[in-house]
Design an enzyme around this catalytic site. Structure first.
Site, short mmCIF file in Angstrom:
data_model
loop_
_atom_site.label_atom_id
_atom_site.label_comp_id
_atom_site.label_asym_id
_atom_site.label_seq_id
_atom_site.Cartn_x
_atom_site.Cartn_y
_atom_site.Cartn_z
N HIS A 170 0.45 -1.43 0.09
CA HIS A 170 -0.23 0.15 0.44
C HIS A 170 1.39 1.25 -0.13
CE1 HIS A 170 -3.00 -2.83 0.64
NE2 HIS A 170 -2.42 -3.53 1.77
N SER A 299 17.03 16.09 -19.68
CA SER A 299 15.61 17.18 -19.62
C SER A 299 16.15 18.41 -20.30
CB SER A 299 14.95 17.62 -18.08
OG SER A 299 15.21 19.19 -18.20
N VAL A 306 18.72 11.99 -14.63
CA VAL A 306 18.71 10.59 -15.43
C VAL A 306 17.28 9.84 -15.83
CG1 VAL A 306 19.96 8.46 -15.68
CG2 VAL A 306 21.05 10.42 -15.12
#
Length: 459
Positions: A170, A299, A306
């Site tokens: 969860h 980017s 990375v």
């Protein structure tokens, strides 16, 4: 506009064209034509050996020539068929005419030319061609690609069998496992999925326009056409097709085996989506680093990044593959009465569905090969999560009859920052044998992994 990779409508034939070079000869329209020619030649040669007075057995030279047309089928041949189709407006008839054109200046074959496509409906050729395409795509491309992923997962499961890792059921801290065991879980699932894909029987029928050998029996009413068709379908290549015989059909083969195959591939894909998302999460947590590639940019504005692009690419393409595979498996087994054409255009997208899957398999394997384990991050996470030892402590308490064991540990740990010192103080206060206290005091989150290492090595 010229058709180039950069102008292609589908990224499979554009951006990703080079990555699908193994699948393209099998599942493209040229591959489809190639298999149609194979079926027509196998049927023609078999007819010559059936014992009919009107069609004597072909000479060895003629057989070699015909099998050569199949073996050496080229893009030029496919284009020649397409040129004929401009006139016929019927793709199977174009294959028939092309094959007959190859009989010119060969009297033995010219005399027997009317036995090309004899008693066949187009679907006798198409369904067998599709079966040959799918068998080759499965055996030569899909299964080897999945096997490579399975091998890598097993390799990693063994290598990291003893490396402890915090579980996150969860999304919350939970009983520790090992990195190897979590990869072993996927390997076992994938192995079962691969076996299901490999186990699908590829079926084919050659029984005429509505599946009853009507035209066949009109020509030779006393001949066992069903046995003959079975022989052509099941005899190994090159003289037969090496497929499994389908005895009952309408005009089309029912496509149930296709649905079974596509569902099996989709099941493997779903397992790999699960893997891709989990690895993406572990990269985010810092459990894995990724090997750097010179010149690569993560980017356009953030130089440090990375990105886990291989796993994201795999997840996206697996989703596309499954969307198509599920439509194929739901639509193809349905045909109005004895025949409608809704399957024809859909079947032409089999290669697209499998192409997205194969592309995803490559991305996933590339991503797995880039991973480097960050044991420091794994250890730090475990050392900050002593609350996970509430489970073993309360289980031992219950073994020795300490009342309210679960509730006491819940009160001490739930929603709180738990330290080793706090747990050790609790353990020392327990009314249990001293040997058990010593065993619990020696326990750390990193050592509380059960049989994880053993299970990881077993795959």
């Amino acid at each position: 506009m010229n058709l180039e990779p950069v102008t292609a409508l589908s990224p499979l034939d554009g951006r990703y064209a080079e990555k699908l070079s193994a699948l393209r000869p099998l599942m493209s329209e040229q591959g489809y034509m190639h298999r149609r020619v194979q079926v027509e030649v196998a049927w023609f040669i078999a007819l010559s050996d059936a014992g009919f007075a009107e069609f004597k057995p072909l000479s060895p030279g003629a057989r070699t020539y015909l099998l050569g047309l199949v073996k050496n089928f080229s893009t030029a041949d496919a284009l020649a068929i397409k040129e004929i189709e401009k006139t016929t407006n019927h793709d199977v008839k174009a294959v028939e005419y092309w094959l007959k054109s190859k009989f010119e200046a060969r009297p033995e074959l010219e005399r027997a030319a009317e036995f090309v496509h004899f008693a066949c409906t187009s679907e006798d050729i198409n369904n067998t061609a599709h079966a040959l395409q799918l068998r080759c795509a499965r055996d030569l491309v899909l299964l080897p690609a999945l096997d490579r992923i399975l091998f890598k997962l097993r390799e990693m499961a063994h290598a990291y069998a003893e490396v402890p890792m915090l579980s996150r059921t969860h999304g919350q801290t939970a009983s520790p496992t090992t990195v190897g065991k979590e990869l072993a879980n996927v390997a076992v699932r994938l192995h079962a999925a691969i076996e299901r894909i490999a186990g699908v029987k590829i079926l084919a029928k050659m029984n005429g326009a509505v599946g009853n050998y009507n035209a066949h029996l009109a020509a030779w009413p006393d001949f066992d056409w069903e046995a003959f068709s079975r022989k052509v379908v099941e005899t190994p290549e090159p003289l037969g097709l090496g497929l499994n015989f389908q005895p009952y059909s309408i005009q089309i083969e029912p496509h149930d085996y296709m649905a079974e195959l596509f569902d099996a591939v989709a099941r493997a894909d779903t397992i790999l989506i699960d893997l891709a998302r989990d690895i993406w999460g572990y990269v985010s947590l810092g459990y894995f680093k990724q090997k750097l590639k010179a010149g690569e940019i993560g980017s356009s504005t953030m130089p440090h990044k990375v990105n886990p692009i291989d796993f994201e690419n795999a997840e996206g393409n697996l989703g596309l593959a499954n969307a198509l595979l599920r439509h194929l498996s739901e639509k193809l087994p349905i045909s109005r009465w004895q025949r409608d054409l809704t399957d024809s255009t859909v079947l032409r997208n089999m290669g697209v569905a499998l192409g997205y899957a194969v592309l995803a398999y490559q991305s996933l394997l590339t991503g797995l090969n880039k991973l480097e384990l960050n044991e420091e991050a794994l250890a730090a996470d475990l050392d900050a999560s002593w609350e996970v030892l509430a489970e073993p402590i309360q289980t031992v308490m219950r073994r020795f009859g300490v009342p309210g064991a679960y509730e006491k540990l819940k009160e001490v740990t739930r929603g709180k920052t738990v330290t080793a010192e706090a747990l050790h103080a609790l353990i020392r206060s327990l009314d249990i044998p001293e040997a058990e206290k010593a065993r619990l005091l020696a326990l750390t989150p990193a050592r509380y992994v059960g049989k994880a290492a053993e299970l990881a090595r077993r795959v």
